[in-house]
Motif scaffolding. Structure first.
Motif, short mmCIF file in Angstrom:
data_model
loop_
_atom_site.label_atom_id
_atom_site.label_comp_id
_atom_site.label_asym_id
_atom_site.label_seq_id
_atom_site.Cartn_x
_atom_site.Cartn_y
_atom_site.Cartn_z
N LYS A 167 7.03 38.17 46.67
CA LYS A 167 8.30 38.78 45.84
C LYS A 167 9.00 39.44 46.67
O LYS A 167 9.93 40.26 46.16
N VAL A 168 8.89 39.25 48.02
CA VAL A 168 9.76 40.05 48.99
C VAL A 168 10.27 39.09 49.81
O VAL A 168 9.93 37.88 50.02
N PRO A 169 11.21 39.38 50.79
CA PRO A 169 12.04 38.38 51.69
C PRO A 169 10.84 38.13 53.04
O PRO A 169 10.25 38.97 53.15
N ILE A 170 10.81 36.75 53.25
CA ILE A 170 9.51 36.43 53.93
C ILE A 170 10.23 35.31 54.85
O ILE A 170 10.96 34.43 54.53
N SER A 171 9.66 35.47 56.09
CA SER A 171 9.94 34.59 57.38
C SER A 171 8.77 33.94 57.53
O SER A 171 7.80 34.60 58.01
N ILE A 172 8.61 32.31 58.00
CA ILE A 172 7.36 31.97 58.36
C ILE A 172 7.83 31.17 59.69
O ILE A 172 8.78 30.27 59.89
N LEU A 173 7.07 31.50 60.79
CA LEU A 173 7.41 30.99 62.11
C LEU A 173 6.15 30.08 62.52
O LEU A 173 4.82 30.51 62.58
N GLY A 174 6.14 28.76 62.25
CA GLY A 174 5.36 27.71 62.52
C GLY A 174 5.57 27.09 64.19
O GLY A 174 6.48 27.20 64.58
N ALA A 175 4.20 26.42 64.27
CA ALA A 175 4.16 25.80 65.56
C ALA A 175 3.95 24.35 65.53
O ALA A 175 3.62 23.85 64.51
N GLU A 176 4.73 23.42 66.30
CA GLU A 176 4.79 21.96 66.08
C GLU A 176 3.21 21.57 66.26
O GLU A 176 2.76 20.53 65.88
N PRO A 183 3.01 21.16 60.76
CA PRO A 183 4.24 21.28 60.45
C PRO A 183 4.63 20.80 58.92
O PRO A 183 5.46 21.16 58.18
N ASP A 184 3.69 19.69 58.55
CA ASP A 184 3.98 19.27 57.21
C ASP A 184 3.68 20.23 56.26
O ASP A 184 4.20 20.35 54.95
N VAL A 185 2.60 21.28 56.50
CA VAL A 185 2.03 22.01 55.62
C VAL A 185 3.20 23.25 55.39
O VAL A 185 3.71 23.59 54.27
N VAL A 186 3.70 23.47 56.62
CA VAL A 186 4.72 24.66 56.70
C VAL A 186 6.22 24.20 56.20
O VAL A 186 6.63 24.98 55.38
N LYS A 187 6.40 22.98 56.00
CA LYS A 187 7.51 22.31 55.38
C LYS A 187 7.24 22.41 54.01
O LYS A 187 8.10 22.75 52.97
N GLN A 188 6.14 22.26 53.43
CA GLN A 188 5.61 22.57 51.95
C GLN A 188 5.80 23.91 51.67
O GLN A 188 6.32 24.35 50.51
N PHE A 189 5.47 24.97 52.49
CA PHE A 189 5.83 26.30 52.23
C PHE A 189 7.51 26.53 52.09
O PHE A 189 7.85 27.27 51.30
N GLU A 190 8.22 25.95 53.01
CA GLU A 190 9.50 25.96 52.90
C GLU A 190 10.06 25.53 51.47
O GLU A 190 11.17 26.18 50.98
N GLU A 191 9.64 24.28 51.05
CA GLU A 191 10.02 23.83 49.98
C GLU A 191 9.98 24.94 48.76
O GLU A 191 10.99 25.18 47.90
N THR A 197 14.60 31.15 44.64
CA THR A 197 16.29 31.85 44.74
C THR A 197 16.32 33.26 44.59
O THR A 197 17.35 33.87 45.17
N GLU A 198 15.40 33.94 43.89
CA GLU A 198 15.55 35.35 43.73
C GLU A 198 14.96 36.04 45.22
O GLU A 198 15.21 37.37 44.89
N ILE A 199 14.46 35.20 46.03
CA ILE A 199 14.10 36.14 47.51
C ILE A 199 14.83 35.26 48.44
O ILE A 199 14.94 33.95 48.42
N LYS A 200 14.93 36.07 49.59
CA LYS A 200 15.56 35.34 50.87
C LYS A 200 14.27 34.84 51.79
O LYS A 200 13.31 35.38 51.52
N SER A 201 14.24 33.76 52.12
CA SER A 201 13.26 33.19 53.09
C SER A 201 13.83 32.57 54.47
O SER A 201 14.89 32.11 54.34
N HIS A 202 13.06 32.21 55.27
CA HIS A 202 13.39 31.51 56.42
C HIS A 202 12.08 30.99 57.09
O HIS A 202 11.05 31.57 57.23
N VAL A 203 12.37 29.66 57.30
CA VAL A 203 10.92 28.91 57.93
C VAL A 203 11.55 28.35 59.08
O VAL A 203 12.68 27.52 59.11
N LYS A 204 10.77 28.34 60.12
CA LYS A 204 11.32 27.73 61.52
C LYS A 204 9.95 27.12 62.10
O LYS A 204 8.94 27.84 62.41
#
Length: 244
Positions: A167-176, A183-191, A197-204
């Motif tokens: 429920k809050v803005p969240i950033s996820i920093l993953g490792a290759e 990465p495929d799991v982290v990309k699921q998180f990103e999707e 759309t109600e919260i800001k997010s960032h995945v890298k």
């Protein structure tokens, strides 16, 4: 989370490391650094090796230097996973340790800590979780009255359903190179997060780095230091944008 990846590059713990000090907050021994008068506080929730890891405390000091009051609680109550047996020995012992060290308990212990910070005049709180600690942070992020922004670094135990509940803005920093959160799991998180759309997010996803690279890097390896510092800057940028 039971393989060598989570036990690699264990830190040499040092209870005297860092420029801050240890004090009790909400009953928890906590490394604190930065101005106690700051209205903005950040919790760092450690990986399995706990709050005495020098590189973790160094990051806490770096975050404090730009104006935040930073708290690194000992959610293991003096019983962090031992980092001196090496990855092979550690990985076999880890499942037993994890049975009595559950991230959801850290989330519950963090709630009174958050309230204690608010009672000191803190108006906005962010949290960064590393590996084990990421699960505790994502649990806190499912509420809208504890955190104002969250960052997960090379998370363990985090699921797609967890991301759906944030429920809050969240950033996820993953490792290759990360068998725990590849990465495929982290990309699921990103999707999932992009659809919220109600919260800001960032995945890298950071190329060529391994699980734990943000706080368990080799300080003598220039490339490793550079990757860690890039992640540290991403953490700061996230809080600059979402913690006010």
């Amino acid at each position: 989370m039971s393989g060598p990846a989570c036990c690699s590059n264990p830190p040499a713990l040092n209870p005297a490391s860092g420029s801050g000090h240890v004090e009790k907050l909400a009953g928890l021994d906590s490394y604190v650094t930065g101005s106690p008068d700051s209205k903005l506080a950040i919790l760092l929730i450690a990986d399995i090796f706990g709050y005495e890891a020098p590189l973790l405390r160094k990051l806490a000091d770096k975050i404090a230097a730009v104006g935040y009051f930073v708290v690194v609680p000992d959610f293991f109550y003096g019983d962090a996973f031992p980092g001196d047996a090496g990855p092979v020995g550690n990985s076999s012992a880890l499942p037993i340790w994890l049975k009595t060290h559950i991230p959801i308990k850290a989330c519950e212990a963090a709630k009174p800590l958050v309230e204690a910070l608010k009672s000191r005049g803190v108006s906005a709180i962010g949290a960064v979780g590393f590996c084990w600690g990421a699960k505790a942070v994502v649990e806190l992020a499912k509420y809208d009255n504890f955190l104002h922004a969250a960052v997960l670094c090379h998370p363990s135990f985090v699921t797609v359903d967890d991301c759906k509940a944030v429920k809050v803005p969240i950033s996820i920093l993953g490792a290759e190179i990360d068998p725990i959160s590849p990465p495929d799991v982290v990309k699921q998180f990103e999707e999932v997060l992009t659809a919220k759309t109600e919260i800001k997010s960032h995945v890298k996803i950071f190329p060529k780095v391994q699980h734990g690279w943000t706080v368990r890097y080799n300080a003598e390896d220039e490339a490793a230091v550079k990757c860690a510092e890039e992640a540290h800057q991403d953490i700061l940028d996230w809080f600059f944008s979402h913690l006010k």
